[in-house]
Design a protein around this motif. Structure first.
Motif, PDB file in Angstrom:
ATOM      1  N   UNK A  30       0.825  -1.204   0.000  1.00 36.31           N
ATOM      2  CA  UNK A  30       0.000   0.000   0.000  1.00 36.31           C
ATOM      3  C   UNK A  30       0.861   1.257   0.000  1.00 36.31           C
ATOM      4  N   UNK A  31       1.924   1.245   0.778  1.00 33.89           N
ATOM      5  CA  UNK A  31       2.815   2.405   0.883  1.00 33.89           C
ATOM      6  C   UNK A  31       3.455   2.743  -0.461  1.00 33.89           C
ATOM      7  N   UNK A  32       3.852   1.722  -1.202  1.00 29.24           N
ATOM      8  CA  UNK A  32       4.465   1.947  -2.520  1.00 29.24           C
ATOM      9  C   UNK A  32       3.505   2.691  -3.441  1.00 29.24           C
ATOM     10  N   UNK A  33       2.224   2.310  -3.381  1.00 27.71           N
ATOM     11  CA  UNK A  33       1.226   2.961  -4.225  1.00 27.71           C
ATOM     12  C   UNK A  33       0.950   4.373  -3.717  1.00 27.71           C
TER      13      UNK A  33
ATOM     14  N   UNK B  64      -7.303  -2.434   3.915  1.00 21.41           N
ATOM     15  CA  UNK B  64      -6.102  -1.605   3.884  1.00 21.41           C
ATOM     16  C   UNK B  64      -6.311  -0.404   2.970  1.00 21.41           C
ATOM     17  N   UNK B  65      -6.905  -0.636   1.810  1.00 23.14           N
ATOM     18  CA  UNK B  65      -7.182   0.473   0.896  1.00 23.14           C
ATOM     19  C   UNK B  65      -8.101   1.488   1.565  1.00 23.14           C
ATOM     20  N   UNK B  66      -9.007   0.998   2.412  1.00 25.22           N
ATOM     21  CA  UNK B  66      -9.970   1.889   3.085  1.00 25.22           C
ATOM     22  C   UNK B  66      -9.294   2.823   4.086  1.00 25.22           C
ATOM     23  N   UNK B  67      -8.085   2.493   4.513  1.00 30.14           N
ATOM     24  CA  UNK B  67      -7.373   3.356   5.474  1.00 30.14           C
ATOM     25  C   UNK B  67      -6.657   4.505   4.781  1.00 30.14           C
TER      26      UNK B  67
ATOM     27  N   UNK C 249      -5.405   8.926  -0.496  1.00 28.65           N
ATOM     28  CA  UNK C 249      -4.158   8.771  -1.237  1.00 28.65           C
ATOM     29  C   UNK C 249      -4.232   7.724  -2.348  1.00 28.65           C
ATOM     30  N   UNK C 250      -5.158   6.785  -2.226  1.00 27.82           N
ATOM     31  CA  UNK C 250      -5.283   5.747  -3.249  1.00 27.82           C
ATOM     32  C   UNK C 250      -6.749   5.535  -3.620  1.00 27.82           C
ATOM     33  N   UNK C 251      -6.952   4.969  -4.795  1.00 32.64           N
ATOM     34  CA  UNK C 251      -8.281   4.539  -5.211  1.00 32.64           C
ATOM     35  C   UNK C 251      -8.318   3.022  -5.144  1.00 32.64           C
ATOM     36  N   UNK C 252      -9.486   2.461  -4.904  1.00 30.34           N
ATOM     37  CA  UNK C 252      -9.638   1.012  -4.834  1.00 30.34           C
ATOM     38  C   UNK C 252     -10.531   0.528  -5.973  1.00 30.34           C
ATOM     39  N   UNK C 253      -9.980  -0.354  -6.792  1.00 28.74           N
ATOM     40  CA  UNK C 253     -10.735  -0.945  -7.897  1.00 28.74           C
ATOM     41  C   UNK C 253     -11.229  -2.314  -7.420  1.00 28.74           C
ATOM     42  N   UNK C 254     -12.545  -2.489  -7.375  1.00 27.69           N
ATOM     43  CA  UNK C 254     -13.127  -3.739  -6.886  1.00 27.69           C
ATOM     44  C   UNK C 254     -12.803  -4.903  -7.829  1.00 27.69           C
TER      45      UNK C 254
END
Length: 265
Positions: free
Chosen positions: A187-190, A204-207, A211-216
């Motif tokens: 996650x940190x790398x992204x 994790x993406x939800x935290x 900073x990031x988007x989550x693709x289902x």
């Protein structure tokens, strides 16, 4: 003179007794408080050390605070890392009381070193992309694009195994730019823009929604991660450790896990 000496000795004895009474009472009160705390919560007071998968970092901090509040006198300290790292610590005799991994395989591999495991939660994978998804990653097959910088967890890490499993099932060949020791490192790398995309747990993406988007990932293409919890046979607080592991399945703990995005076991 003898009467004066005896008088002073008697007075000293009385004073000593008077000082000891409140101390004895205090000790008795502390003992009563400990007994009352155990009776009220079903667990003795203790300082517990819990080894937990990195993906539980945020939710377990919340859960730990809730547990301490409802179990006066008990303190819970967490050590977060990849499940494979935690298992290695257990095998090396690290001083701890309980273990929660992100897969059953790692827990089962510890055999007699742990008590009977109980699955306390489940999770799923998503594709984490740089905020705004500038590379337009829509599904798993996009990760095979050689122009895309993809980061995955190492194959010995639970999330790494889950990732490889779903990629193999779809016959998708991904050449990661790096393989990380745990899901938070992926996650940190992204988050830092060092990778365009990575496979992480949904929670994790939800935290890091800022900073990031989550693709289902569709259920038919996804994998279910199971989180077993168990006491350690080397625990010096076995009764208190068992009480904590049992609490993780209570409605109070389950609500905390669900609020963080984890699924019911």
């Amino acid at each position: 003179m003898s009467y004066a000496f005896n008088g002073r000795r008697t007075a000293a004895a009385v004073l000593t007794a008077a000082l000891l009474v409140p101390l004895a009472a205090c000790g008795s009160d502390d003992s009563k408080k400990d007994s009352a705390a155990k009776a009220a919560t079903g667990a003795p007071k203790a300082n517990l050390t819990v080894l937990a998968a990195a993906s539980l970092t945020d939710v377990f901090r919340t859960a730990g605070a809730a547990y301490e509040k409802s179990h006066p006198g008990t303190r819970v300290t967490f050590s977060f890392a990849g499940s494979q790292e935690l298992a290695a610590q257990v095998k090396q005799g690290a001083p701890a009381d309980a273990l929660v991994t992100a897969d059953t395989k790692t827990m089962d591999g510890l055999g007699p070193d742990v008590g009977t495991p109980t699955v306390i939660a489940k999770n799923r994978l998503v594709i984490a992309t740089v905020e705004g998804n500038p590379k337009k990653v829509d599904d798993l097959k996009d990760l095979a694009d050689t122009e895309l910088k993809v980061v995955l967890a190492a194959p010995e890490v639970p999330v790494g195994r889950y990732s490889q499993k779903i990629l193999d099932a779809q016959k998708i060949d991904v050449k990661p730019v790096s393989q990380e020791p745990n899901v938070r490192a992926v996650l940190s790398k992204v988050e830092l823009g060092e990778a365009d995309a990575g496979l992480v747990y949904k929670t994790d993406a939800a935290t890091a929604t800022d900073k990031v988007d989550a693709v289902e990932i569709p259920d038919a293409q996804n994998a279910i991660a199971e989180y077993p919890a168990a006491t350690l046979k080397t625990s010096r607080n076995s009764e208190a450790a068992a009480a904590f592991v049992k609490w993780l399945s209570t409605p109070e703990a389950q609500k905390i896990l669900r609020d963080a995005g984890f699924q019911q076991p």
